[in-house]
Design a protein around this motif. Structure first.
Motif, mmCIF file in Angstrom:
data_model
loop_
_atom_site.group_PDB
_atom_site.id
_atom_site.type_symbol
_atom_site.label_atom_id
_atom_site.label_comp_id
_atom_site.label_asym_id
_atom_site.label_seq_id
_atom_site.Cartn_x
_atom_site.Cartn_y
_atom_site.Cartn_z
ATOM 1 N N ILE A 62 0.841 -1.202 0.000
ATOM 2 C CA ILE A 62 0.000 0.000 0.000
ATOM 3 C C ILE A 62 0.875 1.251 0.000
ATOM 4 N N ARG A 63 1.769 1.347 0.958
ATOM 5 C CA ARG A 63 2.696 2.480 0.977
ATOM 6 C C ARG A 63 3.853 2.265 0.009
ATOM 7 N N ARG A 64 4.072 1.034 -0.395
ATOM 8 C CA ARG A 64 5.109 0.700 -1.389
ATOM 9 C C ARG A 64 6.476 1.232 -0.958
ATOM 10 N N LEU A 65 6.764 1.020 0.324
ATOM 11 C CA LEU A 65 8.029 1.378 0.974
ATOM 12 C C LEU A 65 8.217 2.880 1.189
ATOM 13 N N GLN A 66 7.251 3.689 0.766
ATOM 14 C CA GLN A 66 7.369 5.139 0.915
ATOM 15 C C GLN A 66 7.167 5.543 2.383
ATOM 16 N N LEU A 98 6.298 -3.391 -8.429
ATOM 17 C CA LEU A 98 7.183 -2.401 -7.825
ATOM 18 C C LEU A 98 8.576 -2.559 -8.425
ATOM 19 N N ARG A 99 9.021 -1.538 -9.137
ATOM 20 C CA ARG A 99 10.325 -1.554 -9.786
ATOM 21 C C ARG A 99 11.415 -1.159 -8.795
ATOM 22 N N PHE A 100 12.620 -1.551 -9.107
ATOM 23 C CA PHE A 100 13.759 -1.203 -8.276
ATOM 24 C C PHE A 100 14.037 0.286 -8.348
ATOM 25 N N ASP A 101 14.103 0.922 -7.194
ATOM 26 C CA ASP A 101 14.465 2.327 -7.058
ATOM 27 C C ASP A 101 15.528 2.372 -5.966
ATOM 28 N N SER A 102 16.742 2.710 -6.327
ATOM 29 C CA SER A 102 17.868 2.630 -5.405
ATOM 30 C C SER A 102 17.647 3.467 -4.152
ATOM 31 N N ASP A 103 17.210 4.693 -4.308
ATOM 32 C CA ASP A 103 17.020 5.567 -3.145
ATOM 33 C C ASP A 103 15.912 5.046 -2.230
ATOM 34 N N LEU A 104 14.825 4.578 -2.844
ATOM 35 C CA LEU A 104 13.699 4.059 -2.070
ATOM 36 C C LEU A 104 14.129 2.850 -1.247
ATOM 37 N N ARG A 144 16.981 -10.084 12.026
ATOM 38 C CA ARG A 144 17.360 -10.380 10.650
ATOM 39 C C ARG A 144 16.199 -10.029 9.725
ATOM 40 N N HIS A 145 16.542 -9.487 8.565
ATOM 41 C CA HIS A 145 15.526 -9.108 7.585
ATOM 42 C C HIS A 145 15.843 -9.748 6.237
ATOM 43 N N ALA A 146 14.781 -10.182 5.555
ATOM 44 C CA ALA A 146 14.898 -10.747 4.206
ATOM 45 C C ALA A 146 13.906 -10.042 3.292
ATOM 46 N N ILE A 147 14.290 -9.847 2.047
ATOM 47 C CA ILE A 147 13.408 -9.174 1.096
ATOM 48 C C ILE A 147 13.191 -10.061 -0.119
ATOM 49 N N GLU A 148 11.920 -10.245 -0.483
ATOM 50 C CA GLU A 148 11.561 -11.034 -1.656
ATOM 51 C C GLU A 148 11.088 -10.081 -2.746
ATOM 52 N N VAL A 149 11.777 -10.085 -3.868
ATOM 53 C CA VAL A 149 11.451 -9.168 -4.966
ATOM 54 C C VAL A 149 10.744 -9.925 -6.079
ATOM 55 N N ARG A 150 9.897 -9.186 -6.815
ATOM 56 C CA ARG A 150 9.107 -9.847 -7.853
ATOM 57 C C ARG A 150 9.061 -9.044 -9.153
#
Length: 259
Positions: A62-66, A98-104, A144-150
């Protein structure tokens, strides 16, 4: 059917925990859970059992990491810290669009708490009603944190570098070819999500494919498959549950690794 016929619903977690070493809690993705629920789950499982917790979709979808600070404060205040030693990795699954955004991504990684003291401090800023929060942590433990990208745009050296810099594990996600399969070692642990190798969420894993994954896990644990030669902890979860394959595949892989 995994659970025996007639087994009361209240006994299902205990039954599963006798056959598995860890469970990924997905309810936390859909809604904030309550401290009483986390306490109950901890009480129903063996002393060495571990829960991984899926981060809320309010943060990722929803916030999409913002501007994640406020949403993260409520998430960490919601009771997961009551798990104590049973609190395993935190999983953050991103939406496929959600595309890769380095700063985000860099900002999000920087905001994630790395210890339970940090998480509790963040949680104390939550606007949740006090009856729904718990931040009274007395022992500081690493998180510990893990991130799953799609999205394919994350297949990028810049993303891998950010994950490695921040010590975030990139999920090794087997998705029948639908989403990226990254096998980079970027943290002191690996996190695998096996969604089905032939049919997403549905196909079971053959003995041969399970043996292949077992070899991979052994390599990471021993360090042979890690670029620095140092062994890693490995967490493996099956999400091919449409046809109730997940628990059986998990138990089979567990036996292969024990053998």
């Amino acid at each position: 059917m995994f659970y025996p016929q007639g087994l009361p619903h209240k006994n299902e977690l205990r039954y599963a925990a006798e056959r598995l070493d860890s469970i990924e809690l997905n309810g936390s993705f859909y809604a904030l859970q309550r401290p009483s629920s986390y306490r109950h789950w901890a009480e129903e499982t063996p002393a060495d059992f571990v829960f991984s917790i899926k981060g809320g979709r309010y943060v990722t979808h929803i916030r999409r990491l913002q501007n994640p600070t406020e949403a993260l404060s409520s998430f960490f205040a919601s009771g997961l810290l009551t798990l104590g030693d049973k609190l395993g990795p935190l999983l953050w699954q991103l939406p496929p669009n959600l595309r890769f955004d380095s700063d985000l991504v860099d900002t999000f990684f920087s905001t994630l708490p790395r210890t339970t003291f940090e998480a509790a401090a963040l949680g104390r800023n939550s606007t949740l009603d006090e009856s729904r929060t718990w931040t009274a942590v007395t022992v500081d433990r690493p998180l510990r944190h893990a991130i799953e990208v799609r999205h394919d745009s994350f297949v990028d050296d810049a993303f891998i570098g950010l994950a490695r810099t921040h010590g975030i594990a990139i999920v090794v996600a087997d998705t029948a070819g639908r989403w990226p399969l990254l096998r980079e070692v970027t943290a002191d642990f690996l996190y695998l999500r096996l969604h089905g190798d032939e049919e997403l969420y549905a196909s079971g894993y053959t003995p041969e494919s399970l043996e292949t994954w077992a070899r991979d896990v052994r390599g990471w644990v021993a360090g042979d498959a890690c670029p620095d030669g140092v062994g890693r902890d490995v967490y493996v979860y099956f999400d091919n549950d449409t046809k109730v394959r997940a628990p059986y595949d998990a138990m089979s892989l567990r036996e292969l690794l024990r053998g």
